[in-house]
Write a protein that holds these residues in place. Structure first.
Motif, mmCIF file in Angstrom:
data_model
loop_
_atom_site.group_PDB
_atom_site.id
_atom_site.type_symbol
_atom_site.label_atom_id
_atom_site.label_comp_id
_atom_site.label_asym_id
_atom_site.label_seq_id
_atom_site.Cartn_x
_atom_site.Cartn_y
_atom_site.Cartn_z
ATOM 1 N N ALA A 189 0.833 -1.289 -0.058
ATOM 2 C CA ALA A 189 0.127 0.071 -0.032
ATOM 3 C C ALA A 189 0.744 1.109 0.128
ATOM 4 C CB ALA A 189 -0.942 -0.261 1.288
ATOM 5 N N ASP A 190 0.672 2.208 -1.133
ATOM 6 C CA ASP A 190 1.416 3.297 -1.060
ATOM 7 C C ASP A 190 0.915 4.375 -0.181
ATOM 8 O OD1 ASP A 190 3.128 5.304 -1.979
ATOM 9 O OD2 ASP A 190 2.695 5.141 -4.030
ATOM 10 N N ASP A 191 0.984 4.357 1.101
ATOM 11 C CA ASP A 191 0.502 5.077 1.717
ATOM 12 C C ASP A 191 1.226 6.022 2.748
ATOM 13 O OD1 ASP A 191 1.434 3.266 3.529
ATOM 14 O OD2 ASP A 191 -0.489 2.177 4.329
ATOM 15 N N GLY A 192 2.434 6.100 2.489
ATOM 16 C CA GLY A 192 3.521 7.014 3.349
ATOM 17 C C GLY A 192 4.176 6.079 4.511
ATOM 18 N N VAL A 193 3.812 4.910 4.732
ATOM 19 C CA VAL A 193 4.022 4.299 6.165
ATOM 20 C C VAL A 193 5.694 3.725 5.636
ATOM 21 C CG1 VAL A 193 3.619 2.199 7.471
ATOM 22 C CG2 VAL A 193 1.717 3.697 6.918
ATOM 23 N N VAL A 194 6.582 3.867 6.481
ATOM 24 C CA VAL A 194 7.840 3.480 6.147
ATOM 25 C C VAL A 194 8.136 2.298 7.525
ATOM 26 C CG1 VAL A 194 8.621 4.944 4.836
ATOM 27 C CG2 VAL A 194 8.805 5.388 7.428
ATOM 28 N N ALA A 195 7.562 2.507 8.466
ATOM 29 C CA ALA A 195 7.962 1.568 9.796
ATOM 30 C C ALA A 195 7.773 0.109 9.466
ATOM 31 C CB ALA A 195 7.125 2.095 11.165
ATOM 32 N N ALA A 196 8.321 -0.652 10.036
ATOM 33 C CA ALA A 196 8.201 -2.156 9.901
ATOM 34 C C ALA A 196 8.157 -2.950 11.123
ATOM 35 C CB ALA A 196 9.443 -2.755 8.967
ATOM 36 N N ASP A 197 7.999 -2.176 12.205
ATOM 37 C CA ASP A 197 7.823 -2.696 13.555
ATOM 38 C C ASP A 197 6.884 -3.806 13.671
ATOM 39 O OD1 ASP A 197 9.948 -1.024 14.440
ATOM 40 O OD2 ASP A 197 8.392 0.404 15.223
ATOM 41 N N GLU A 198 5.646 -3.841 12.925
ATOM 42 C CA GLU A 198 4.712 -4.639 13.283
ATOM 43 C C GLU A 198 5.082 -6.056 12.225
ATOM 44 O OE1 GLU A 198 1.659 -6.903 14.628
ATOM 45 O OE2 GLU A 198 2.171 -4.771 15.057
ATOM 46 N N THR A 199 5.700 -5.639 11.109
ATOM 47 C CA THR A 199 6.289 -6.833 10.286
ATOM 48 C C THR A 199 7.489 -7.816 11.079
ATOM 49 O OG1 THR A 199 5.818 -5.636 8.403
ATOM 50 C CG2 THR A 199 7.379 -7.447 8.242
ATOM 51 N N LEU A 200 8.282 -6.993 11.871
ATOM 52 C CA LEU A 200 9.300 -7.892 12.523
ATOM 53 C C LEU A 200 8.646 -8.285 13.844
ATOM 54 C CD1 LEU A 200 12.116 -5.257 11.721
ATOM 55 C CD2 LEU A 200 11.980 -7.604 11.192
ATOM 56 N N ARG A 201 7.883 -7.552 14.208
ATOM 57 C CA ARG A 201 7.297 -8.344 15.793
ATOM 58 C C ARG A 201 6.370 -9.571 15.147
ATOM 59 N NH1 ARG A 201 4.638 -4.074 17.133
ATOM 60 N NH2 ARG A 201 6.361 -3.142 18.410
ATOM 61 N N LYS A 202 5.548 -9.431 14.196
ATOM 62 C CA LYS A 202 4.827 -10.743 13.827
ATOM 63 C C LYS A 202 5.860 -11.928 13.373
ATOM 64 C CE LYS A 202 0.828 -11.861 10.754
ATOM 65 N NZ LYS A 202 -0.030 -11.170 9.539
ATOM 66 N N PHE A 203 6.974 -11.438 12.983
ATOM 67 C CA PHE A 203 7.930 -12.443 12.316
ATOM 68 C C PHE A 203 8.666 -13.246 13.550
ATOM 69 C CE2 PHE A 203 11.748 -13.323 9.547
ATOM 70 C CZ PHE A 203 11.301 -14.718 9.630
ATOM 71 N N THR A 204 9.068 -12.143 14.479
ATOM 72 C CA THR A 204 9.709 -12.687 15.732
ATOM 73 C C THR A 204 8.852 -13.395 16.771
ATOM 74 O OG1 THR A 204 9.545 -10.542 16.940
ATOM 75 C CG2 THR A 204 11.715 -11.115 15.879
ATOM 76 N N ARG A 205 7.691 -13.213 16.747
ATOM 77 C CA ARG A 205 6.654 -14.022 17.538
ATOM 78 C C ARG A 205 6.128 -15.286 16.840
ATOM 79 N NH1 ARG A 205 2.049 -9.238 18.974
ATOM 80 N NH2 ARG A 205 3.254 -8.271 20.634
ATOM 81 N N ALA A 206 6.290 -15.280 15.648
ATOM 82 C CA ALA A 206 6.044 -16.552 14.845
ATOM 83 C C ALA A 206 7.046 -17.661 15.127
ATOM 84 C CB ALA A 206 5.800 -16.520 13.543
ATOM 85 N N ILE A 207 8.508 -17.150 15.304
ATOM 86 C CA ILE A 207 9.764 -17.749 15.389
ATOM 87 C C ILE A 207 9.644 -18.224 16.928
ATOM 88 C CG2 ILE A 207 12.215 -17.858 15.816
ATOM 89 C CD1 ILE A 207 12.229 -15.616 13.350
ATOM 90 N N ALA A 208 9.157 -17.681 17.813
ATOM 91 C CA ALA A 208 9.123 -18.059 19.241
ATOM 92 C C ALA A 208 8.198 -19.010 19.313
ATOM 93 C CB ALA A 208 8.724 -16.925 20.288
ATOM 94 N N ALA A 209 7.012 -18.818 18.714
ATOM 95 C CA ALA A 209 5.882 -19.877 18.781
ATOM 96 C C ALA A 209 6.287 -21.240 18.119
ATOM 97 C CB ALA A 209 4.611 -19.344 17.943
ATOM 98 N N ALA A 210 7.243 -21.063 17.085
ATOM 99 C CA ALA A 210 7.904 -22.341 16.553
ATOM 100 C C ALA A 210 8.867 -23.006 17.219
ATOM 101 C CB ALA A 210 8.103 -22.094 15.067
ATOM 102 N N GLY A 211 9.454 -22.608 18.499
ATOM 103 C CA GLY A 211 10.150 -23.237 19.342
ATOM 104 C C GLY A 211 11.486 -22.658 19.147
ATOM 105 N N GLY A 212 11.451 -21.480 18.687
ATOM 106 C CA GLY A 212 12.973 -20.718 18.321
ATOM 107 C C GLY A 212 13.076 -19.590 19.444
ATOM 108 N N PRO A 213 14.280 -18.866 19.252
ATOM 109 C CA PRO A 213 14.566 -18.074 20.288
ATOM 110 C C PRO A 213 13.685 -16.611 20.240
ATOM 111 C CG PRO A 213 16.572 -18.508 18.966
ATOM 112 C CD PRO A 213 15.116 -18.755 18.528
#
Length: 604
Positions: A347-371
């Motif tokens: 979406a070309d909406d001026g948003v540049v932050a990626a905190d939610e993308t990285l938060r979702k990814f790191t939570r998925a890793i932890a849920a899969a048994g990762g660090p």
């Protein structure tokens, strides 16, 4: 008359035919297919009208905006340079013909060029504005020529330093000449190995040369600009998908039995067999690799292009990538990520932050048994770093705080360069994380490299995450310009020079510094880009693998290297591997395979 295709104008076929003004056609004359095809790539009868061209219908394309039929002369002229097959273009009108019809066709001879003029693709000789009569039904088809291991020449193309269009075809010497001399004709491939998996566009690649640069896992390895692997051939289907679903195959699978159809030319992949008969897929048993866990004193660093990952992707994709990090990469201590998008994705909406993308990814890793990974990254300026419009892709670090600490030195942002300073005789970064010379013209419209300072076992490790400019704009290896021009390489060589100079500054302060340069460099191990990087005291680890294991990406049936890991001379016991989990498989969470190195850092 030249017809140029333009992608995206007609959704059904992905192209539109644009007729450029032509010279007035001469009076129609009887002709045979071989006379129309001629002994070069351009028909000697181009722009002329021909009448009553005899042949047998061998295939019908009854879908899309580029419908038509192929027909072939059952009485060949005996000249191996002149094709006996031809495509008749009928636009969006499905021809009321059946395979096996004996026809006499009249129309205008044209050369159709897919793509844009600057793409330098080859043309397809065809008839347009066609009329035909049917004289018989159920006529036996001309025999299909079988591609055996020695049928297609090893040498790929003549290299005149320009266009090959007017050169006499030499099908006994060059692969592209062989294929061109069979344009429109029925070909057969029997019991062939898959070297490129089924894509979302219902296509795969097989090889007629099973001994040509075989990879350790069944593909075909691209080892140099002069070795493009001439046995590769793209396969698509003319069969009704409802009755004949397109096979889903992986690299190393085998297509048993006969695959038969007319030979076409496509802008995405070059010469293509349009199958009217498809063999049966037989599994090659390929499995996804799993790395061994690192030892207590080893630092493990991975690089992974996660292909436009954003918070807008469904949870299943995050979960699949997380399992790859946890199980296949064995929980690396540091991960250099490429193609992390902003939180709203394309979406070309001026948003540049990626905190939610990285938060979702790191939570998925932890849920899969990762660090419980933490991350560090720098938001780019809006629409300044290329990639998918609106996505604002960037590189980022994940790290496991239970084993590694990140040295935060504030002040880094999208436009501020990190510098190498000296403290107590040791190199440090002015900003960590920090971008390397983000104002340098080499980084215009592309991702800026990210440097980070880490501590492991009391030792400092510098990691640089990269995603160099893409190969967009390069001419294809199967095009009409030989050798093809690789215009995009100039930017990557400049980018490599900037990164090399930065690492040299670190090593000038401490020649025994632990430095890792990783990421998607979008270039081959034999390219000038890698030559530029390794000129500054870094080892390109892919060169230390056996030649048949040097790949992590599959493009047009070539297993090749785009991602890299380089390391300075000081670390001890360095081991490295490409972990094959994606590129060879039709089911992918990314189009890139991740890479992993382990080492024992030195110093304090």
């Amino acid at each position: 008359m030249a017809n140029w295709g333009r992608r995206g104008a007609i959704v059904a076929a992905g192209l539109v035919i644009v007729a450029l003004p032509a010279a007035p056609a001469t009076a129609a004359e009887p002709a045979r297919i071989a006379e129309i095809q001629g002994s070069t790539r351009i028909s000697p009868l181009v722009d002329q009208s021909v009448t009553d061209v005899p042949g047998v219908v061998t295939a019908v394309r009854a879908f899309g905006a580029a419908r038509g039929f192929w027909f072939q002369d059952p009485e060949p002229d005996g000249d191996p340079r002149t094709s006996e097959g031809l495509f008749v273009f009928t636009g969006e009108r499905t021809p009321e013909l059946r395979v096996g019809d004996s026809v006499a066709v009249s129309g205008q001879v044209t050369e159709y060029y897919p793509g844009e003029p600057e793409d330098a693709l080859q043309s397809v000789t065809q008839l347009t504005d066609a009329r035909w009569t049917v004289s018989a039904r159920n006529v036996p088809l001309p025999a299909a020529e079988t591609l055996r291991p020695h049928t297609v020449p090893e040498s790929y193309a003549p290299e005149p330093g320009g266009s090959i269009e007017q050169l006499p075809l030499r099908p006994d010497r060059y692969a592209l000449d062989y294929y061109e001399s069979r344009e429109g004709m029925r070909l057969r491939v029997a019991d062939a190995r898959v070297v490129g998996p089924t894509t979302q566009y219902d296509e795969f690649y097989l090889t007629s040369k099973p001994k040509q640069q075989p990879s350790a896992r069944g593909g075909t390895v691209y080892t140099g600009y002069d070795e493009p692997n001439s046995g590769r051939l793209k396969i698509t289907s003319l069969l009704p998908f409802a009755e004949h679903p397109f096979p889903r195959v992986n690299v190393a699978d085998r297509i048993a039995g006969q695959t038969v159809g007319p030979l076409d030319y496509d802008q995405f992949g070059g010469y293509t067999l349009r199958a009217t008969e498809l063999g049966q897929p037989v599994s090659g048993g390929l499995t996804r690799e799993r790395a061994k866990p690192q030892l207590p004193g080893e630092l493990s660093v991975a690089t992974y292009n996660v292909e436009n990952l954003s918070a807008q992707d469904d949870q299943a994709r995050f979960d699949d990538l997380a399992r790859g990090i946890t199980a296949n990469l064995a929980r690396p201590d540091i991960v250099a990520l490429e193609e992390i998008q902003d939180d709203t994705g394309p979406a070309d909406d001026g948003v540049v932050a990626a905190d939610e993308t990285l938060r979702k990814f790191t939570r998925a890793i932890a849920a899969a048994g990762g660090p419980e990974y933490k991350w560090r990254q720098i938001d780019p300026e809006d629409k300044a770093d290329g990639g998918q419009p609106g996505g604002n892709i960037r590189v980022a670090f994940l790290y496991n705080p239970a084993r590694v600490s990140f040295v935060d030195r504030p002040g880094g942002d999208a436009t501020t360069a990190t510098r190498v300073h000296t403290e107590r005789g040791k190199p440090v970064l002015s900003h960590s994380p920090g971008r390397i010379d983000p104002g340098h013209p080499a980084w215009a419209d592309t991702r800026k490299p990210l440097a980070g300072e880490f501590r492991f076992g009391g030792r400092t490790v510098f990691v640089v995450a990269n995603h160099f400019s893409s190969k967009g704009g390069d001419q294809p290896m199967h095009g009409r310009i030989q050798p093809p021009e690789r215009v995009s390489e100039q930017a990557r060589v400049q980018q490599a020079a900037v990164v090399r100079e930065f690492t040299e500054e670190i090593l000038a302060v401490n020649p025994r510094a632990n430095v890792v340069v990783a990421g998607d460099l979008n270039d081959f191990q034999f390219s000038d880009t890698l030559g530029e990087l390794t000129g500054g005291g870094l080892r390109a680890l892919v060169d230390e693998l056996p030649e048949n294991e040097r790949y992590g990406y599959v493009f047009e049936g070539n297993s090749q290297v785009l991602d890299h890991m380089l390391v300075s001379a000081a670390p001890r016991r360095v081991s490295y591997d490409v972990v094959h989990v994606n590129a060879e498989f039709t089911e992918q969470t990314s189009d890139h395979d991740p890479q992993l190195l382990r080492m024992r850092p030195v110093g304090r």
